[in-house]
Design a protein around this motif. Structure first.
Motif, short mmCIF file in Angstrom:
data_model
loop_
_atom_site.label_atom_id
_atom_site.label_comp_id
_atom_site.label_asym_id
_atom_site.label_seq_id
_atom_site.Cartn_x
_atom_site.Cartn_y
_atom_site.Cartn_z
N TYR A 42 3.90 -4.75 -4.22
CA TYR A 42 3.48 -3.84 -3.47
C TYR A 42 4.21 -3.85 -2.09
O TYR A 42 4.57 -4.97 -1.47
CB TYR A 42 1.91 -4.02 -2.97
CG TYR A 42 1.03 -3.58 -4.18
CD1 TYR A 42 0.78 -2.53 -4.43
CD2 TYR A 42 0.73 -4.73 -5.08
CE1 TYR A 42 -0.22 -2.09 -5.40
CE2 TYR A 42 -0.08 -4.38 -6.01
CZ TYR A 42 -0.50 -3.05 -6.47
OH TYR A 42 -1.40 -2.87 -7.53
N ASP A 43 4.48 -2.66 -1.58
CA ASP A 43 5.32 -2.53 -0.33
C ASP A 43 4.26 -2.34 0.88
O ASP A 43 3.27 -2.05 0.84
CB ASP A 43 6.04 -1.13 -0.41
CG ASP A 43 7.15 -1.13 0.60
OD1 ASP A 43 7.34 -2.09 1.56
OD2 ASP A 43 8.08 -0.33 0.50
N ILE A 44 4.70 -2.99 2.05
CA ILE A 44 3.85 -3.02 3.37
C ILE A 44 4.84 -2.73 4.23
O ILE A 44 6.00 -3.33 4.45
CB ILE A 44 3.01 -4.46 3.41
CG1 ILE A 44 2.24 -4.32 4.74
CG2 ILE A 44 4.09 -5.49 3.56
CD1 ILE A 44 1.30 -5.25 4.94
N TYR A 45 4.44 -1.70 5.20
CA TYR A 45 5.48 -1.51 6.41
C TYR A 45 4.79 -1.83 7.63
O TYR A 45 3.46 -1.69 7.77
CB TYR A 45 5.77 -0.17 6.40
CG TYR A 45 6.39 0.50 7.51
CD1 TYR A 45 7.90 0.83 7.38
CD2 TYR A 45 5.82 1.14 8.56
CE1 TYR A 45 8.55 1.20 8.36
CE2 TYR A 45 6.34 1.45 9.52
CZ TYR A 45 7.74 1.67 9.59
OH TYR A 45 8.42 2.18 10.83
N LEU A 99 6.00 -2.49 12.15
CA LEU A 99 6.94 -3.05 13.36
C LEU A 99 6.11 -3.43 14.62
O LEU A 99 5.06 -3.25 14.87
CB LEU A 99 7.72 -1.72 13.61
CG LEU A 99 7.25 -0.54 14.33
CD1 LEU A 99 8.43 0.28 15.01
CD2 LEU A 99 6.73 0.15 13.03
N SER A 100 6.90 -4.61 15.03
CA SER A 100 6.20 -5.16 16.15
C SER A 100 5.74 -4.39 17.35
O SER A 100 4.69 -4.61 17.71
CB SER A 100 6.88 -6.37 16.60
OG SER A 100 8.21 -6.21 16.12
N GLU A 101 6.50 -3.34 17.62
CA GLU A 101 6.06 -2.57 18.78
C GLU A 101 4.87 -1.76 18.44
O GLU A 101 4.07 -1.51 19.64
CB GLU A 101 7.14 -1.36 19.03
CG GLU A 101 8.66 -1.97 19.30
CD GLU A 101 9.16 -2.25 18.27
OE1 GLU A 101 8.93 -2.89 17.12
OE2 GLU A 101 10.67 -2.31 18.29
N ARG A 156 13.25 4.72 14.57
CA ARG A 156 14.59 4.92 14.09
C ARG A 156 14.53 4.85 12.42
O ARG A 156 15.63 4.78 11.85
CB ARG A 156 15.63 3.77 14.69
CG ARG A 156 15.80 3.97 15.84
CD ARG A 156 16.78 3.41 16.51
NE ARG A 156 17.18 3.37 17.83
CZ ARG A 156 18.07 2.66 18.64
NH1 ARG A 156 18.47 1.60 17.88
NH2 ARG A 156 18.17 2.97 19.66
N ASP A 157 13.38 4.61 11.97
CA ASP A 157 13.26 4.63 10.37
C ASP A 157 13.19 6.15 9.80
O ASP A 157 12.53 6.96 10.52
CB ASP A 157 11.92 3.80 9.99
CG ASP A 157 11.98 2.26 10.43
OD1 ASP A 157 12.96 1.94 10.15
OD2 ASP A 157 11.02 1.77 10.95
N ILE A 158 13.87 6.35 8.90
CA ILE A 158 13.84 7.69 8.21
C ILE A 158 13.23 7.92 7.01
O ILE A 158 13.20 6.78 6.15
CB ILE A 158 15.21 8.05 8.14
CG1 ILE A 158 16.26 7.98 9.11
CG2 ILE A 158 15.26 9.32 7.47
CD1 ILE A 158 17.72 7.83 8.86
N GLY A 183 14.13 -14.54 5.06
CA GLY A 183 13.50 -13.60 5.90
C GLY A 183 13.98 -12.37 5.63
O GLY A 183 14.29 -12.03 4.41
N LYS A 184 14.45 -11.32 6.54
CA LYS A 184 15.29 -10.18 6.23
C LYS A 184 16.61 -10.47 5.86
O LYS A 184 17.36 -11.05 6.67
CB LYS A 184 15.06 -9.15 7.67
CG LYS A 184 13.75 -9.09 8.19
CD LYS A 184 13.95 -8.07 9.37
CE LYS A 184 12.66 -7.77 10.13
NZ LYS A 184 12.27 -6.59 10.18
N ALA A 185 17.00 -9.82 4.83
CA ALA A 185 18.42 -10.03 4.25
C ALA A 185 19.49 -9.52 5.41
O ALA A 185 19.25 -8.11 5.70
CB ALA A 185 18.51 -9.55 2.78
#
Ligand code: DLL
Length: 434
Positions: free
Chosen positions: A234-237, A239-241, A303-305, A423-425
């Motif tokens: 499953y995807d989860i989205y 952002l810290s802000e 900035r995510d599209i 972590g993030k690639a």
């Protein structure tokens, strides 16, 4: 809690009820911003806007945007709206350029965030009786503690492994009988490869599902992870802000991620003009943190599209869905004038049955951009001997040319020779800026 929802009343609320909640929270939040964040008071005054001008969520377009640079310019705590004694936690996102972005939470903010993550876990089928193995990094990054608090909020058992030491991750998955794995999709692949290399049949693990996010990943990558770990992915989205993981999440239908819009109000805008775009059109995702106390950001430009959809979902949730992100406006590569997202390259590779281990190297020679894609061979391809490797390189180059309209040099590299990510690639090395 019902079987499929963590907070059924809110997750399946009629749209009019959501509209009412959003409006009430926005009005309160705008007051908070104007009275407690000097930057917003200044922006409102410059625009001739008063908090009283905002009467419902339909007025949101009147509000100013907030940019990452605003947080950086007010580093570290200049945009925090509450006195220090109400802050209970700080996180930060490192980013690749410039200063860190520092974010803060009150006790209430932590609860809101944990509920968002708990909703995500339940939507993926997790229950109170599950072991939730958290391999996102713990620390200033929000991944580890975000899923950890979500698991505890649900009443499940959090196993705070954090990232790294991959063989030990596999030992724990096997010995503790973890039911769900939470980490980045690239780390999930790496853990899967390690399970294979350790000679463990994934079917013998108890693992049922995984909650993967913090970076863009394709449908093909989902299938690879599901195969190598024998789970549902499953995807989860997030952002810290805005909070951290759990701003939005996938349900069983897996046709987008439901946004917890009772707290994080989304808009899609044209990044050039700032105009709102309708459902179905791709644009920049913008969030307003209605209901957050310590860092109440107005119309934050992620900035995510992606695109939004209000179509009814078979899971019964009424919360709007966002599509998987197409990339970020700032990780889009412009190569000889053509826009290329790393996720598109990944999509092409996986559709040719390559494994998702690749790196894109962009350079400039004689004033001309060059793009090389290093693609790792599987053990099997490698042992098939070198006879048809040139054909494989040629096929990949042709597929990139026809899909992205870009000429790239393809270089097949030995199995396990590209760096793995915990972590993030990091998929792109752009030497043009060095
Ligand atoms: O990555 C929070 C998070 C942790 C989300 C764990 C999911 C799981 P940041 O470090 O502030 O926070 O990075 C936020 O990561 O603007 C997106 O560009 C990207 N991102 C996060 N989740 C996804 C996802 C965390 N599921 C930035 N798909 C965001 C695509 C994602 N991109």
């Amino acid at each position: 809690m019902q079987d499929n929802y963590f907070e059924p009343d809110l997750e399946t609320a009629p749209r009019e009820v959501l509209h009412w909640i959003q409006s009430r929270r926005l009005v309160k939040m705008v007051e908070n911003c104007y009275n407690n964040v000097p930057l917003y008071k200044k922006r409102f005054d410059e625009m001739g806007l008063l908090p009283g001008d905002i009467k419902s969520i339909d007025d949101i377009h009147k509000l100013p945007f907030t940019y990452k640079t605003d947080l950086r310019d007010n580093y570290p705590f200049g945009m925090i709206a509450v006195p220090k004694e109400q802050l209970v936690r700080i996180h930060a996102s490192s980013g690749t350029t410039g200063k860190q972005t520092v974010v803060g939470y009150t006790k209430n903010d932590i609860d809101v965030w944990a509920k968002g993550a708990a909703r995500a876990l339940v939507a993926a089928g997790a229950t109170k009786s599950d072991y939730i193995h958290v391999s996102y990094g713990y620390g200033l990054f929000t991944g580890g503690l975000g899923l950890h608090y979500g698991a505890e909020m649900l009443g499940a058992t959090a196993i705070p492994v954090s990232s790294g030491n991959t063989k030990r991750q596999v030992d724990i998955l096997r010995d503790y009988g973890s039911d769900f794995l939470c980490c980045t999709p690239s780390y999930a692949m790496y853990i899967g490869e390690t399970v294979r290399d350790m000679g463990i049949d994934p079917k013998t693990l108890k693992l049922r599902g995984g909650i993967f996010g913090a970076e863009a990943w394709s449908e093909n990558m989902r299938r690879e992870i599901e195969k190598i770990l024998d789970i549902k992915a499953y995807d989860i989205y997030g952002l810290s802000e805005i909070a951290g993981p759990g701003v939005s999440f996938e349900c069983k239908e897996q046709t987008g991620m439901h946004i917890n819009e009772d707290f994080f109000y989304p808009e899609i805008i044209d990044p050039e003009t700032g105009e709102q775009l309708p459902d179905g059109e791709y644009g920049e995702l913008v969030f307003t943190c209605i209901g957050k106390e310590a860092l109440p950001l107005l119309r934050y430009r992620t900035r995510d599209i992606c695109k939004l959809s209000h179509k009814p979902c078979s899971c019964g949730r009424t919360l709007v869905k966002m599509s998987k992100t197409r990339g970020r406006t700032d990780d889009m590569l412009i190569i000889r004038g053509i826009n290329v997202f790393p996720s598109q390259v990944e999509h092409v590779l996986l559709s040719l049955n390559m494994e998702p281990n690749y790196q894109i190297i962009v350079d400039r020679k004689n004033n001309l951009d060059t793009m090389e894609v290093q693609v790792e061979m599987s053990d099997q391809m490698f042992s098939d001997k070198v006879r048809n490797l040139e054909d494989v390189e040629h096929n990949i180059a042709a597929a990139l040319q026809s899909t992205l309209n870009i000429a790239a040099k393809i270089r097949l590299v030995e199995p396990k020779s590209l760096p793995r990510s915990e972590g993030k690639a990091k998929r792109v090395i752009d030497k043009r800026h060095i």
